[in-house]
Design a protein around this motif. Sequence first.
Motif, PDB file in Angstrom:
ATOM      1  N   ASP A 189       0.132  -1.492  -0.189  1.00 21.95           N
ATOM      2  CA  ASP A 189      -0.005  -0.073   0.080  1.00 21.95           C
ATOM      3  C   ASP A 189       1.164   0.869   0.162  1.00 21.95           C
ATOM      4  OD1 ASP A 189      -2.775  -0.955  -0.144  1.00 21.95           O
ATOM      5  OD2 ASP A 189      -2.607  -1.739   2.231  1.00 21.95           O
ATOM      6  N   THR A 190       2.190   1.325  -0.508  1.00 20.15           N
ATOM      7  CA  THR A 190       2.889   2.475  -0.519  1.00 20.15           C
ATOM      8  C   THR A 190       3.397   2.773  -1.728  1.00 20.15           C
ATOM      9  OG1 THR A 190       3.693   1.940   1.810  1.00 20.15           O
ATOM     10  CG2 THR A 190       5.176   3.596   0.616  1.00 20.15           C
ATOM     11  N   LEU A 191       3.476   3.928  -2.128  1.00 15.90           N
ATOM     12  CA  LEU A 191       3.889   4.382  -3.004  1.00 15.90           C
ATOM     13  C   LEU A 191       4.822   5.227  -3.068  1.00 15.90           C
ATOM     14  CD1 LEU A 191       3.372   5.144  -6.134  1.00 15.90           C
ATOM     15  CD2 LEU A 191       1.973   7.358  -5.192  1.00 15.90           C
ATOM     16  N   ARG A 192       6.218   4.636  -3.825  1.00 12.31           N
ATOM     17  CA  ARG A 192       7.318   5.805  -3.926  1.00 12.31           C
ATOM     18  C   ARG A 192       7.031   6.826  -5.115  1.00 12.31           C
ATOM     19  NH1 ARG A 192      13.072   2.956  -2.226  1.00 12.31           N
ATOM     20  NH2 ARG A 192      12.043   1.995   0.509  1.00 12.31           N
ATOM     21  N   TYR A 193       7.269   8.030  -4.967  1.00  9.44           N
ATOM     22  CA  TYR A 193       7.811   8.576  -6.078  1.00  9.44           C
ATOM     23  C   TYR A 193       8.435  10.111  -5.843  1.00  9.44           C
ATOM     24  CZ  TYR A 193       5.240  12.355  -2.410  1.00  9.44           C
ATOM     25  OH  TYR A 193       4.882  12.567  -1.591  1.00  9.44           O
ATOM     26  N   GLY A 194       9.027  10.686  -6.774  1.00  4.43           N
ATOM     27  CA  GLY A 194       9.329  11.870  -7.171  1.00  4.43           C
ATOM     28  C   GLY A 194       9.299  13.013  -7.223  1.00  4.43           C
ATOM     29  N   TYR A 195       9.640  13.976  -6.932  1.00  7.21           N
ATOM     30  CA  TYR A 195       9.752  15.443  -5.891  1.00  7.21           C
ATOM     31  C   TYR A 195      10.269  16.430  -6.377  1.00  7.21           C
ATOM     32  CZ  TYR A 195       7.201  19.566  -4.268  1.00  7.21           C
ATOM     33  OH  TYR A 195       7.013  20.912  -4.275  1.00  7.21           O
ATOM     34  N   SER A 196      10.522  17.763  -6.926  1.00 10.26           N
ATOM     35  CA  SER A 196      11.721  18.214  -6.613  1.00 10.26           C
ATOM     36  C   SER A 196      10.950  19.546  -7.068  1.00 10.26           C
ATOM     37  CB  SER A 196      12.559  18.582  -8.188  1.00 10.26           C
ATOM     38  OG  SER A 196      13.673  19.639  -7.817  1.00 10.26           O
ATOM     39  N   SER A 197      11.525  20.662  -6.279  1.00  8.20           N
ATOM     40  CA  SER A 197      11.190  22.073  -7.359  1.00  8.20           C
ATOM     41  C   SER A 197      12.487  23.234  -7.561  1.00  8.20           C
ATOM     42  CB  SER A 197       9.678  22.388  -6.138  1.00  8.20           C
ATOM     43  OG  SER A 197      10.924  23.456  -5.608  1.00  8.20           O
ATOM     44  N   MET A 198      12.290  24.593  -7.504  1.00  8.16           N
ATOM     45  CA  MET A 198      12.793  25.741  -7.553  1.00  8.16           C
ATOM     46  C   MET A 198      13.683  25.904  -6.488  1.00  8.16           C
ATOM     47  SD  MET A 198      11.536  28.032 -10.699  1.00  8.16           S
ATOM     48  CE  MET A 198      12.703  28.282 -12.005  1.00  8.16           C
ATOM     49  N   THR A 199      13.278  25.326  -5.314  1.00 10.71           N
ATOM     50  CA  THR A 199      13.500  25.489  -3.880  1.00 10.71           C
ATOM     51  C   THR A 199      13.122  24.494  -2.998  1.00 10.71           C
ATOM     52  OG1 THR A 199      11.561  26.320  -3.357  1.00 10.71           O
ATOM     53  CG2 THR A 199      12.608  27.976  -4.004  1.00 10.71           C
ATOM     54  N   THR A 200      13.652  23.172  -4.151  1.00 10.27           N
ATOM     55  CA  THR A 200      13.444  22.174  -2.501  1.00 10.27           C
ATOM     56  C   THR A 200      14.355  21.000  -3.660  1.00 10.27           C
ATOM     57  OG1 THR A 200      10.834  22.434  -2.660  1.00 10.27           O
ATOM     58  CG2 THR A 200      12.284  19.724  -2.344  1.00 10.27           C
ATOM     59  N   PRO A 201      15.350  20.668  -3.190  1.00  5.20           N
ATOM     60  CA  PRO A 201      16.127  19.350  -3.822  1.00  5.20           C
ATOM     61  C   PRO A 201      15.293  18.108  -4.149  1.00  5.20           C
ATOM     62  CG  PRO A 201      17.400  19.964  -1.795  1.00  5.20           C
ATOM     63  CD  PRO A 201      16.180  21.733  -1.696  1.00  5.20           C
ATOM     64  N   SER A 202      16.489  17.809  -5.378  1.00  3.31           N
ATOM     65  CA  SER A 202      14.994  16.597  -6.166  1.00  3.31           C
ATOM     66  C   SER A 202      14.738  15.326  -5.066  1.00  3.31           C
ATOM     67  CB  SER A 202      16.461  15.754  -7.037  1.00  3.31           C
ATOM     68  OG  SER A 202      15.816  14.639  -7.556  1.00  3.31           O
ATOM     69  N   SER A 203      14.512  14.668  -4.556  1.00  2.00           N
ATOM     70  CA  SER A 203      13.404  14.002  -2.688  1.00  2.00           C
ATOM     71  C   SER A 203      12.707  12.718  -4.037  1.00  2.00           C
ATOM     72  CB  SER A 203      12.880  15.295  -2.313  1.00  2.00           C
ATOM     73  OG  SER A 203      13.235  15.804  -1.899  1.00  2.00           O
ATOM     74  N   VAL A 204      12.999  12.085  -2.871  1.00  2.00           N
ATOM     75  CA  VAL A 204      12.573  11.301  -3.112  1.00  2.00           C
ATOM     76  C   VAL A 204      10.999  10.579  -2.089  1.00  2.00           C
ATOM     77  CG1 VAL A 204      12.170   7.862  -3.740  1.00  2.00           C
ATOM     78  CG2 VAL A 204      14.269   9.160  -4.482  1.00  2.00           C
ATOM     79  N   TYR A 205       9.917  10.518  -2.052  1.00  2.00           N
ATOM     80  CA  TYR A 205       9.216   9.822  -1.545  1.00  2.00           C
ATOM     81  C   TYR A 205       8.577   9.318  -0.983  1.00  2.00           C
ATOM     82  CZ  TYR A 205       8.815  15.028   0.468  1.00  2.00           C
ATOM     83  OH  TYR A 205       9.370  16.722   0.819  1.00  2.00           O
ATOM     84  N   GLU A 206       8.236   8.402   0.179  1.00  2.00           N
ATOM     85  CA  GLU A 206       7.244   7.200   0.363  1.00  2.00           C
ATOM     86  C   GLU A 206       5.249   7.712   0.533  1.00  2.00           C
ATOM     87  OE1 GLU A 206       8.694   3.170   0.623  1.00  2.00           O
ATOM     88  OE2 GLU A 206       8.837   3.897   2.881  1.00  2.00           O
ATOM     89  N   ILE A 207       4.480   7.325   0.128  1.00  2.00           N
ATOM     90  CA  ILE A 207       3.429   8.034   0.791  1.00  2.00           C
ATOM     91  C   ILE A 207       2.946   6.767   1.057  1.00  2.00           C
ATOM     92  CG2 ILE A 207       1.882   7.916  -0.903  1.00  2.00           C
ATOM     93  CD1 ILE A 207       0.775  10.613   0.052  1.00  2.00           C
ATOM     94  N   ASN A 208       2.043   6.324   2.864  1.00  4.42           N
ATOM     95  CA  ASN A 208       0.969   5.173   2.894  1.00  4.42           C
ATOM     96  C   ASN A 208      -0.229   5.898   1.842  1.00  4.42           C
ATOM     97  OD1 ASN A 208      -1.140   3.587   3.957  1.00  4.42           O
ATOM     98  ND2 ASN A 208       0.735   2.961   5.470  1.00  4.42           N
ATOM     99  N   MET A 209      -0.867   5.085   1.112  1.00  2.88           N
ATOM    100  CA  MET A 209      -2.419   5.420  -0.113  1.00  2.88           C
ATOM    101  C   MET A 209      -2.822   4.688   0.999  1.00  2.88           C
ATOM    102  SD  MET A 209      -0.976   3.821  -3.984  1.00  2.88           S
ATOM    103  CE  MET A 209      -0.441   2.370  -3.597  1.00  2.88           C
TER     104      MET A 209
END
Length: 422
Positions: free
Chosen positions: A225-245
């Motif tokens: 039930d866990t999803l891994r996704y990537g995220y970055s913004s112009m003020t956020t360094p490249s990140s890997v998150y995990e979310i419990n769906m």
Amino acid sequence: QGRNEFAVSFRKIDESEWQENVLTNTSGNIVWANDNQTLFYVNKDKQTLLPYQVVRHQYGTQQTQDKLVYEEKDDTFYVSLAKSTSKDFILIGITSTETSEYRLIDANQPQNDAKILKPRQVGVEYYPDHFNGKFYIRSNHQHPLFGLYIADNISAPWVSFITPRDGVDLEGFALFNNWLVVEERQNGLVNIRQISWLTHKENQVSFDDPTYMAWIGNNPEPDTDTLRYGYSSMTTPSSVYEINMLTQEKQLLKQEEVKDFNKQNYQSERIWVTAQDGVKVPVSLVYRKDLFKHGQNPLLVYGYGAYGYGIDPSFSSSRLSLLDRGFVYAIAHIRGGGDLGKNWYIQGKKIHKMNTFTDFIDATKGLLSEGYGKAGHVYAMGGSAGGLLMGAVVNMAPDLYEGVVSAVPFVDVVTTMLDPSI
């Protein structure tokens, strides 16, 4: 080796020594069949370096004994390999700029011939996966933007599951036992939507920044039930998150380390600029808060606008040097790119290519009128196909830009495209 030529070596998990048998001149793309003895890999053409052959190798034999499974004769197509989520199929992907075809090998009977899922048709793209006895196919065969379709077997008709919608481009999906996750782009920004197979209830991953990039990460295990996704913004360094769906609880697993960086010192924004034909063009920008003065900052505008490729607003550590000296940095998401979907690409392509150039100039003028830069201290930057953009705008609006960074500019397009040897 150089030119992205990879060798494939073998070692048994319970042994420390690598074996002498090595596969050479491969693209590096490899997939095991389910017998743990049969390996499929992709050969590269020695002259063009294109990945064009799928080859079957039996563990313990020499490469000279390998069997050719598929060879692509059309050098406008690339060949790749992947394995379905179900692990039941090895997917041979044959893709070009706007056309794709897939051939499927039974991973449990790897000696059998590959079967075509759907013969190629110019302008039609599709990207399949297989899970729980069904094929799931992302395709644009009914609409310029992509939808998701389901088929019971290779020869069965495709039934619409997520119908294509104007303004929403389905860019990817991931299959889980209890969830379908889709990556969709709307108004130039990505949404990640979770759909329960059981209840059909939906959730969207929430993002904090006004402009950002996000993508479905690597999720090889469907029984979770866990999803891994990537995220970055112009003020956020490249990140890997995990979310419990189930609970929507997030956990940051890893983030690019940037020495002495403090997110709170910087501000990112997303504005819309009206082009000369009335179309609204999105612009992402970032600056250092304590150095920003309305109408007084030097401004650097970046653009690409080609091949339907979107320039998402991601983090750049090298950009901090500019921001810390008072620059405002902006990305103009101009037509010709894919930032707002397939139609955005078409509106800046071929006979409409001029929109790419005028959008960039209009975006620059819009930024100045909104106080994000100072006239006489405006700069433009683009590389490769974005270098073509630079060549155009510096001639069309020479008084607008104090300087232009034109990196490896692709400015002799007609001569290059008419040369069949490349």
